[in-house]
Design a protein around this motif. Sequence first.
Motif, short mmCIF file in Angstrom:
data_model
loop_
_atom_site.label_atom_id
_atom_site.label_comp_id
_atom_site.label_asym_id
_atom_site.label_seq_id
_atom_site.Cartn_x
_atom_site.Cartn_y
_atom_site.Cartn_z
N CYS A 272 8.60 19.01 -30.63
CA CYS A 272 8.85 19.89 -31.78
C CYS A 272 7.98 19.47 -32.96
O CYS A 272 7.84 18.28 -33.26
CB CYS A 272 10.32 19.84 -32.17
N HIS B 54 8.56 19.90 -36.02
CA HIS B 54 9.30 19.47 -37.20
C HIS B 54 9.38 17.95 -37.23
O HIS B 54 8.58 17.29 -37.86
CB HIS B 54 10.70 20.13 -37.24
N ALA C 103 11.46 16.17 -31.95
CA ALA C 103 12.42 16.15 -30.83
C ALA C 103 11.77 16.78 -29.59
O ALA C 103 10.93 17.67 -29.70
CB ALA C 103 13.67 16.93 -31.20
N CYS D 232 14.33 24.52 -30.76
CA CYS D 232 14.59 23.09 -30.75
C CYS D 232 16.08 22.85 -31.01
O CYS D 232 16.66 23.40 -31.95
CB CYS D 232 13.76 22.40 -31.83
N TYR E 242 17.53 20.40 -32.25
CA TYR E 242 17.84 19.49 -33.36
C TYR E 242 18.10 20.25 -34.67
O TYR E 242 19.23 20.30 -35.16
CB TYR E 242 16.69 18.48 -33.50
N TRP F 9 14.22 24.82 -35.17
CA TRP F 9 12.91 25.47 -35.27
C TRP F 9 12.70 26.25 -33.98
O TRP F 9 13.01 25.75 -32.89
CB TRP F 9 11.77 24.44 -35.45
FE1 FES Z 1 12.97 20.12 -33.88
FE2 FES Z 1 13.86 19.35 -36.21
S1 FES Z 1 13.02 18.13 -34.66
S2 FES Z 1 13.85 21.33 -35.38
#
Ligand code: FES
Length: 377
Positions: A83, A85, A88, A104, A106, A109
């Motif tokens: 991911c 962001h 993850a 994602c 987490y 996103w």
């Molecule tokens: Fe994927 Fe935050 S690590 S949305």
Amino acid sequence: MTSAPEAPALPESLISTLPGHFYTDPAVFALEQEKVFEAMWFCVVRSADLDKPGAFKTVTVGRESVLVSRSRKGDVRAFYNVCRHRGARLCTEESGEVRRSFQCPYHAWTYDLDGKLIAAPNLTKMPDIDRQEYGLTKIAVREWLGYVWVCLADEPPSFEDTVMQEIVDRLGDTDSIDHYTIADLGLGHRKVYDVKANWKLIIENFMECYHCATIHPELTEVLPEFADGYAAQYYVGHGAEFGDDVRGFTIDGSEGFDHIPGVGEDMDRRYYAITVRPQVFVNLVPDHVIVHRMFPMAEDHTIVECDWLYMPHVVESGKDVSHSVELFHRVNSQDFEACERTQPAMSSRTYRNGGVLVPSEHHIGEFHNWLQGKPPE
Ligand code: FES
Ligand code: FE
């Protein structure tokens, strides 16, 4: 104090193998991950396994997890499974299907099937975020022979000069393999082998037939010339001929299935084995094709996925292919058992300088030279 025996001057018949630590040292494996698996074209999935938009598979290539999927337009895409962001792992399943996007787990996103960032909590309040720029990181993709190949290198080597050239070096051209219409065949059977051995032992084993008479009684019945120990498959264009009383490439030499129509008389009743470095073996016989993909996981652990492919009507008819599958399944089991028997001895002090290759194995030396970046002899 004991020390490794001095490497003796070798008689002309013998050349040396790689030293033992090449098969056991995590640092050597790490270097191979970087310089080989992450730098070359690597065969990941069978195209037909991604049977609709949103179908995906996750695979390990070198040190990376790669997400391979089919876009809405039907194209195959590959992304780092990371991911954008906070990193993850996007997909943890080995395979699956999403409707229109990857989200994602987490912070949610969300990416479309082309990898573009399409949604995230509060995304509209961050208008300066370029959704392409913060989409999934793309990986180079090619499809050939009905399989998806990816390359993690920033500047991938020419597919034609590497993967396709391996076929040319073996068969003399690419037309010969085209006759098998591999991309149009159906999957009759798949087996996954968990092999506790270094990937190079598996390649070296596949490249020689010195062991055939000892460990492959069924194969040498079907291909009598293999009993001589010479890897006849390594003379350009040569296929090993079926024995006179053999009717098909099956465990007992009984009749196989409908032949692949494009396979001409010159390739009929013959077996061709091709090594496509670094991790693919292709085996051609008149009525089916067997494709091995290796996934090197650690210096002493390799997963091998093996597909048996037949004419689509053979698969659709539900015919029993077990006689046919059993021959190479037995060969695989015999080979992998030999590799697993060899792996623990690689760390023996007596193997510190490696072993030797007899004349019918000398071509394996070329593989070792290639791996070490030496020019071909
Ligand atoms: Fe994927 Fe935050 S690590 S949305
Ligand atoms: Fe073998």
